[in-house]
Every structure is written in structure tokens, then in C-alpha cells.
Write an enzyme that holds these catalytic residues in place. Structure first.
Site, PDB file in Angstrom:
ATOM      1  N   HIS A   1      33.192  34.530  47.398  1.00  0.00           N
ATOM      2  CA  HIS A   1      32.567  35.844  47.646  1.00  0.00           C
ATOM      3  C   HIS A   1      31.073  35.718  47.856  1.00  0.00           C
ATOM      4  O   HIS A   1      30.374  36.698  48.031  1.00  0.00           O
ATOM      5  CB  HIS A   1      32.863  36.794  46.488  1.00  0.00           C
ATOM      6  CG  HIS A   1      34.329  36.988  46.268  1.00  0.00           C
ATOM      7  ND1 HIS A   1      35.063  36.149  45.463  1.00  0.00           N
ATOM      8  CD2 HIS A   1      35.205  37.878  46.770  1.00  0.00           C
ATOM      9  CE1 HIS A   1      36.324  36.533  45.477  1.00  0.00           C
ATOM     10  NE2 HIS A   1      36.435  37.582  46.258  1.00  0.00           N
TER      11      HIS A   1
ATOM     12  N   GLU B   1      45.085  32.976  59.911  1.00  0.00           N
ATOM     13  CA  GLU B   1      45.186  34.451  59.885  1.00  0.00           C
ATOM     14  C   GLU B   1      44.284  35.155  60.894  1.00  0.00           C
ATOM     15  O   GLU B   1      43.750  36.234  60.615  1.00  0.00           O
ATOM     16  CB  GLU B   1      44.899  34.978  58.461  1.00  0.00           C
ATOM     17  CG  GLU B   1      45.835  34.408  57.415  1.00  0.00           C
ATOM     18  CD  GLU B   1      45.538  34.907  55.988  1.00  0.00           C
ATOM     19  OE1 GLU B   1      44.792  35.878  55.835  1.00  0.00           O
ATOM     20  OE2 GLU B   1      46.083  34.314  55.040  1.00  0.00           O
TER      21      GLU B   1
HETATM   22  N1  GLN Z   1      45.842  35.067  52.332  1.00  0.00           N
HETATM   23  C1  GLN Z   1      44.772  36.008  52.250  1.00  0.00           C
HETATM   24  C2  GLN Z   1      43.500  35.407  52.817  1.00  0.00           C
HETATM   25  O1  GLN Z   1      43.347  34.223  52.723  1.00  0.00           O
HETATM   26  C3  GLN Z   1      44.513  36.411  50.827  1.00  0.00           C
HETATM   27  C4  GLN Z   1      43.383  37.381  50.740  1.00  0.00           C
HETATM   28  C5  GLN Z   1      43.135  37.927  49.367  1.00  0.00           C
HETATM   29  O2  GLN Z   1      43.603  37.414  48.379  1.00  0.00           O
HETATM   30  N2  GLN Z   1      42.366  38.972  49.264  1.00  0.00           N
HETATM   31  O3  GLN Z   1      42.651  36.100  53.330  1.00  0.00           O
END
Ligand code: GLN
Ligand code: ZN
Length: 756
Positions: A696, A485
Site C-alpha cells: 500500500h 489481471e
Molecule cells: N487478486 C487481487 C489482486 O491481486 C486481490 C486484491 C485484493 O486482495 N484486494 O489485485
């Protein structure tokens, strides 16, 4: 007419607090320097409101992380394991919020949950039996004094005692009744301290009052507030509710010895009706929440003034207020240089809402406001027809039939087929999608945006990144890969940019949790997909490897929930339009050889109505089918995944199963795997990947820790249905910690496979 603001954004127009905090976490700046930035921001915000003429300006709405955690901390609700670290107050606070891994120990963060129906997250305080609740801090008083030194008398704001206890997790045998005396004493002491300072009002935020409350809750609430208010002398207390109406306790509130009641007239469906039916107590002030604190459209003055007039006619002493804290909207339209005036004229962010409060209060006092220019301008705007419709989209939606919501064959048959064709090992390992967005990744994107590099350059940089991350995932032995991503700024804006009907901002940041901010796009009109969005990246990534690479999309409910919605069409209509757009993308991915497609519904739970009675009829009955509409036409062998942040779906498990995905991954590590029992109980059919570690927080989970989590999971979940993955995307993490964590995850998987 007097005006009130419930709370103000705190992160800074340029996210100063975010950057200062992150520097502090990295040890680049000192605690004093961080405090300096915080002070500058607090004073700036208070002055801004003062200049705008707000009567009741909040203080203590500032936080280094979260206000619920602030209040817990203030009341000494700090679990022993954090105290034992022996850190400074500030660092103990951060350890609770983010976890701590260092010389003094290794402790996980407290759980984090969504703040009612918003995308803000609060830290869940833990109340241990041994906790000695008492007023143990100085923050609200110091912030009150700080504003006072600037010549501004503020209205201190704290999480109310009922809401605080409602949100706390009691970890031992005690319940809220057991801590009643102590919590009452702590809040009394808080009130006393403000009395000594000569504060005129104090605001207790009680959003939990808009939930379904039963007889026990009501009795507790009365005991609690009678206690807290018992010795109150010359300070006025405002009970501030928001995010809904207080239908269960309206009459109780009216009887309490408080001086003001804050009611939400925007989201509170029954608020007006309650006032109509029961009247409003003569001895109290109504803080009428009429300026929307959650959405960014301009206030409709004619409507608002109509309501205010009605209240005036009833003889109700009224203060005009925001409907909730302005924390949920960006700072100011003035920062938006690219957005044309044609659009901007429809919006109001926090600063502009201050102006709305001012204009409305002046108009409300003026009997003949129709002739005022501020009114005329506003009325003209609402008369104008906005250019936002797309007939084609509307027709397409009308043509959707019942069968478009059903995927065939049924899941159990698909499962068999997918096991045969995909041939994944037992307990497949995977990640949620994103890999660390390092500085170079962001720089590449911004250089392309600014036109400093060509599209070719931009692409080849990302392709190199994709290749690197594919090789890397292969090398550590993950089973189902992702492309990382790198092209995304965030999971909604990125998709929105390829959809017609969306508008974007440059600096309209809204705090999501801690230092994390999002820039929700604006749904301006009817929505359709302009062009394929992710196909090239996914196809490229898949071309590099023999393992499966998941296609990665954001689902319609999340895209909607993380955008600022229209106010002229229903939520159902907008979500369904987005579903059709994403469906086009799913089918394109499949056509181009992608065999596993993940459609993230990170925010599905977010807009679940706060009252159970509304859950299905006002939300799930269309949100869940909208998700099915997205994937219903893929082949049986194509495996559809979904991902949800947080596992707060214990109470809607059948609805989640009804999304009819093949696999779901979700957060579980920060909620002690409690969700697993419910999955078992409900015979949950979807394969599951409960996150085995918390992303997190920067701490690296050990192999042992992950193995332990997996063993627990195996007791509740069929081996055939269990996946191994982190609990969310990795984009906010550093590369080193990510590598270490995933290596440990794969190792843990190997150990578990041997045990099975
Ligand atoms: N596919 C997204 C990522 O990996 C999902 C992010 C999320 O759930 N906030 O960042
Ligand atoms: Zn997530």
C-alpha cells in the site's frame, strides 16, 4: 423537524481530491494547489447541504487521508520517527499515512485497518510512552471558520476520545488510563476553542460505543467524559454513535452531561427496544439515525415516519439524522447517465439522501402526511413488485445438500498429493494476482468499453501484456505465476459484470482508503453466472509457460461485501447464490487445465458483526460454508488458495482454517507479524503466505528487511507450510518499484532456502 448529517463524502464527484493528492505526491502540484482543491470541495459540500436545508451540517469531516489520523495528529499523537523527518505538517501527516522514502529518511506507514464493518480504512495511530498529548493543531477550527466565512454555521465533527484511544496502538508500557488526564485536557481545549467561536454544537463520533463493552470500559468512559465535559459552558455536545446499538451503555449515556445522543436506528438492532425500555432523557436531544448512510436504496417513508411518530408520542426531542456518515455512499444519481430510470427510482445516493432528509422532516411535521405527493410517490414505489427474481437460482440453492459444503479427502491428505504432483520448491514464491495497472492498460479497457476498438484489438493488447508479465515473472524466478489481471477494473465489478442480478454505475465512487476509491456494484436480484469469466485469460497465460499460473477469482463473501446489498433478502441468501455462480467458474478453470486456483476473500472480515456474540450465528456460520461450497468439488490435486487483505483474523483463526483452502496469503507486514503467534497457537493447518512487504506504500523493501521478516516467520511456521509473497495485489503500484520489490523478494527467498 431539524435534520443532521453525520459526515459527507469528501473525494469529489469527479474524484478531484484523489487526483489532486496523487499529483501532489508526484510533485506535479504544490501544497498550496492541493489545499485550494480541498477548500473548493469543502465549500461545495457544505453549500450543497445548506441548500438542501440540513440543520446540522458537519465540518472537519474533510480529510486528506483519514479522520482518525486527523484527530490523532491534532492531539499530537505523532510517533517520534515521523517528527524526526523534519517535514512540513502536511507531509508529516502523509508520511504517517503512506510512509516516506526520500532525502530525509525512510519510514514505513502506520498500520491501516478496516473501519468497523465497512470497506473504509482508518490509519491506526500509535501512542508512544513519550508522546505529549495536547491540542496541537488548527484543522477543525480553520474548517469551521472557513464555512462561517461562507455564512454557514456548521457542527464540527471529531473522532471521540473513547474511540480514538480504543483505536490507538499503545506501543510502550502505557495504557489508556495513563493518558486520561492529557487526553481530557486536549478535548477540553478543543471544546473551549469552539465555544470561543460561538459554535452551537460539537459532534464527537463514538462508533466504539456499539461494541461489547465491559465494566472497565464503562468506568473509563464515564471518567473520560465527565472530565471532558467538566468545564463546558455554552456549547452543546453530541455523542454520535453508529454501526450498531449501544446496549451496554445506554443508561450510562443517558446520565452523561451531554446535550445530544446520536443513535443508529438502521443497523442498531436493539436501538428502538432500548428507547422503549429505558425511555429517553428529557434534557437531551435524540439524533435519530434513520436515513441509511451505508446503503443506496430509497428510504421507506412510511416506516421512518412511523418511527418518528413513535418518538414524538414519547415526547422525545428528536432530530432526524443519517445513520452514519454518508462517506460510505456515492455522491449522486445525477451522474449516472446509463442507468435507466426504472432502476434509478429505487435508489438514493448522498445528494438524494439530503432530499430524503428534507422531505421526511417536512412530512414528520405534518400530521396528515398521507396526502402529500412526496409520501404518496414513495409509498407507491414500495408497493410495486420489483422485477428481481430468478426461480431457477432459487431452486438450485434449495437443492444444495450438506455434502456440497465438504471437500474430500481431508486437507492433510491433499497436501501430500499436491506436494507430489505440483513439485513446488520449498518456500514457494508468488504474488497475489494483479500487476501494475499502467495508464495504457486502463486506456485499452476504456477504449473497448466506449467501442473505440474491437474485441480482437482489446484482447490482443491484454494478451501481449500477459505474455510480458509471464516472461518477466519467469525471468526473475518466481515460482507460481499470475496473469496480471489486466482485464479487471476491480475485483468485484469485473465479476459482477458477468453475473445476472447485478447493476453497475458509472461514477458511483466510494472512498476505500486514502486516494483509493471503489465503485461497488448493486445487487439488484437473484444471481447467476451468465458465461465463463476468467477462463480464456487464465488458459492463455498457462499456455505460455511450464510454471503454474494461478487462476484468479474473487470469492462470494467478498463479492457480496463489496457490493451494495439488497434489503429484501438475507445476506445468507445472496452470498450463497454468488457462491454457486463462482463454483461454476472454479470447475470450468479446473476443466481447462488450471491446477492452482486462488479465490480471494479480501473482504471476509468486513461484515463480521461488531459484537462477538453475533459473530457465528449472524455471519461466520454461513459465510465460511459458502466459501467451501465454491471449491468443494475440485480434484484433490487442485490447489485452492485464498487471500485476505489484513490479518485481522487473529480472533477467528479456526473459522479461517475452516474455509478449508490449501493455502492462504494475507497482509502481515503492517501489523508486525503478531498474527503468527496465534496461528501457531491454534495449530493452523492451512499453508500460509504472510505478506513480506507492504504494497500500500510505494517504498521498495530491501532484501535484508524481507529476510528478517522471513526468519521471524520461520520461527512460528513450519517450513513445509510457508509461502513467500507480497501482502496484496500490485495493481496500484508503479512498474519500477514493483520490479525492484519482487526482485528483492525472490533474492530474499534464495537466502532463506539456503538457511533452511
Ligand atoms: N487478486 C487481487 C489482486 O491481486 C486481490 C486484491 C485484493 O486482495 N484486494 O489485485
Ligand atoms: Zn489483498
Amino acid at each position: 423537524m431539524k435534520t443532521s448529517v453525520i459526515g459527507f463524502p469528501r473525494i469529489g464527484t469527479d474524484r478531484e481530491l484523489k487526483f489532486a493528492s496523487e499529483k501532489y505526491f508526484k510533485g506535479v502540484i504544490s501544497a498550496e494547489e492541493l489545499q485550494e482543491t480541498a477548500k473548493t470541495l469543502r465549500i461545495r459540500h457544505i453549500k450543497k447541504q445548506h441548500e438542501a436545508g440540513v440543520t446540522f451540517i458537519p465540518s472537519n469531516d474533510f480529510s486528506f487521508y483519514d479522520n482518525v489520523l486527523d484527530t490523532a495528529f491534532l492531539c499530537n499523537i505523532v510517533p517520534a520517527r515521523y517528527k524526526e523527518l523534519g517535514l512540513s505538517d502536511l507531509d508529516t501527516f502523509f508520511a504517517m499515512a503512506r510512509g516516506y522514502q526520500g532525502e530525509k529518511g525512510d519510514v514505513k506507514a502506520l498500520a491501516m485497518k478496516k473501519w468497523y464493518n465497512t470497506n473504509y480504512h482508518y490509519i491506526v495511530p500509535e501512542l508512544e510512552d513519550e508522546a505529549e498529548i495536547s491540542l496541537a493543531g488548527n484543522k477543525p477550527f480553520a474548517e469551521y471558520d472557513e464555512a462561517k466565512a461562507e455564512g454557514i454555521s456548521t457542527k464540527p465533527v471529531l473522532t471521540g476520545a473513547y474511540t480514538l484511544l480504543d483505536l490507538c496502538r499503545f506501543t510502550g508500557r502505557k495504557n489508556r488510563e495513563d493518558v486520561l488526564t492529557d487526553i481530557v485536557k486536549a478535548y477540553k481545549d478543543i471544546i473551549k476553542k469552539f465555544e470561543e467561536r460561538g459554535a452551537e454544537w460539537i459532534q464527537f463520533d463514538e462508533p466504539s460505543f456499539v461494541k461489547d463493552l465491559d465494566e472497565n470500559d464503562k468506568a473509563f468512559l464515564v471518567k473520560l467524559y465527565k472530565g471532558i465535559l467538566e468545564e463546558k459552558k455554552n456549547i452543546k455536545v453530541l455523542i454520535q454513535t453508529y454501526f450498531g446499538d449501544v446496549r451496554d451503555i445506554y443508561e450510562i449515556l443517558a446520565e452523561l452531561p451531554v446535550d445530544g445522543i446520536g443513535l443508529d436506528l438502521v443497523e442498531g438492532k436493539l436501538t428502538a427496544a432500548l428507547i422503549e425500555k429505558y425511555g429517553f432523557p428529557k434534557d437531551k436531544t435524540l439524533f435519530a439515525g434513520l436515513v441509511n448512510g451505508k446503503n443506496i436504496w430509497k428510504n421507506n417513508y412510511a416506516k421512518t415516519l412511523g418511527v418518528l411518530n413513535g418518538l414524538k408520542e414519547k415526547g422525545i426531542d428528536t432530530v432526524l439524522s443519517t445513520s452514519c456518515s454518508l462517506l460510505h455512499v456515492p455522491y449522486t444519481l445525477a451522474s449516472e447517465e446509463k442507468l435507466s430510470e426504472d432502476y434509478k427510482k429505487y435508489f438514493a445516493f448522498a445528494y438524494e439522501k439530503l432530499n430524503e432528509l428534507k422531505e421526511l422532516s417536512l412530512l414528520a411535521e405534518n400530521g396528515a402526511y398521507e396526502n402529500e405527493s412526496s409520501f404518496a410517490k414513495n409509498a407507491a414505489l414500495f408497493k410495486e413488485k420489483r422485477d428481481c427474481e430468478n426461480k431457477e437460482v432459487q431452486e438450485r440453492l434449495k437443492a444444495v445438500k450438506e455434502e456440497d459444503y465438504t471437500r474430500l479427502p481431508k486437507r492433510s491428505e491433499r497436501e501430500k498429493l499436491q506436494k507430489e504432483t505440483l513439485k513446488l520448491p520449498k518456500f514457494p514464491t508468488t504474488t497475489i494476482g494483479s500487476f501494475p495497472q499502467t495508464a495504457d492498460v486502463k486506456k485499452n479497457r476504456s477504449a473497448f468499453r466506449k467501442g473505440e476498438i474491437t474485441e480482437e484489438q482489446y484482447k490482443s493488447f491484454n494478451q501481449a501484456k500477459i505474455e510480458r508479465v509471464i516472461r518477466w515473472q519467469e525471468s526473475i524466478g518466481l515460482d507460481v505465476l499470475v496473469h496480471g489481471e489486466y482485464e479487471r477494473n476491480d475485483m468485484v465489478e469485473y465479476f459482477g459484470e458477468s453475473l445476472d442480478g447485478y447493476l453497475f454505475t458509472e461514477k458511483a465512487w466510494v472512498q476505500s482508503y486514502g486516494t483509493r476509491c471503489l465503485k461497488p456494484p448493486i445487487i439488484w436480484g437473484d444471481i447467476s453466472r451468465r458465461k465463463p469469466i476468467t477462463v480464456d485469460w487464465s488458459v492463455y497465460a498457462q499456455s505460455l509457460t511450464d510454471k503454474f499460473v494461478k487462476g484468479m477469482l474473487t470469492g462470494p463473501v467478498t463479492i457480496f461485501n463489496w457490493s451494495f446489498p439488497r434489503e429484501d433478502v438475507s445476506m445468507k441468501e445472496s452470498i450463497s447464490q454468488i457462491a454457486l455462480a463462482i463454483r461454476d467458474e472454479v470447475l470450468d478453470l479446473e476443466k481447462n487445465g488450471i491446477k492452482i486456483i486462488q479465490i480471494d476473500e479480501a473482504a471476509l472480515r468486513e461484515k463480521l458483526p461488531l459484537r462477538k456474540s453475533d459473530w457465528y450465528s449472524e455471519y461466520l456460520d454461513f459465510a465460511i460454508p459458502a466459501f467451501r461450497l465454491v471449491h468443494s468439488k475440485v480434484k484433490p490435486e487442485t490447489q485452492i488458495h485464498t487471500h485476505m487483505c489484513y490479518s485481522e483474523f487473529t480472533d477467528i483463526i479456526p473459522a479461517i482454517d475452516n474455509m478449508d483452502a490449501d493455502v492462504i496469503t494475507f497482509e502481515a507486514s503492517r501489523s508486525d507479524l503478531l498474527i503468527l503467534d496465534s496461528l501457531k497457537e491454534h495449530n493452523f493447518e492451512t499453508e500460509v503466505g504472510p505478506g513480506v512487504y507492504d504494497i500500500h506504500s510505494p517504498r521498495v523493501p530491501s532484501v535484508d528487511e524481507i529476510v528478517t521478516a522471513l526468519r521471524k516467520m520461520r520461527q512460528k511456521i513450519d517450513d513445509e507450510k510457508l509461502w513467500i509473497n507480497p501482502d496484496c495485489g500490485l495493481k496500484t503500484r508503479g512498474e519500477e518499484e514493483t520490479k525492484q520489490s519482487l526482485i528483492n523478494l525472490v533474492r530474499a527467498g534464495e537466502i532463506i532456502r539456503k538457511e533452511a
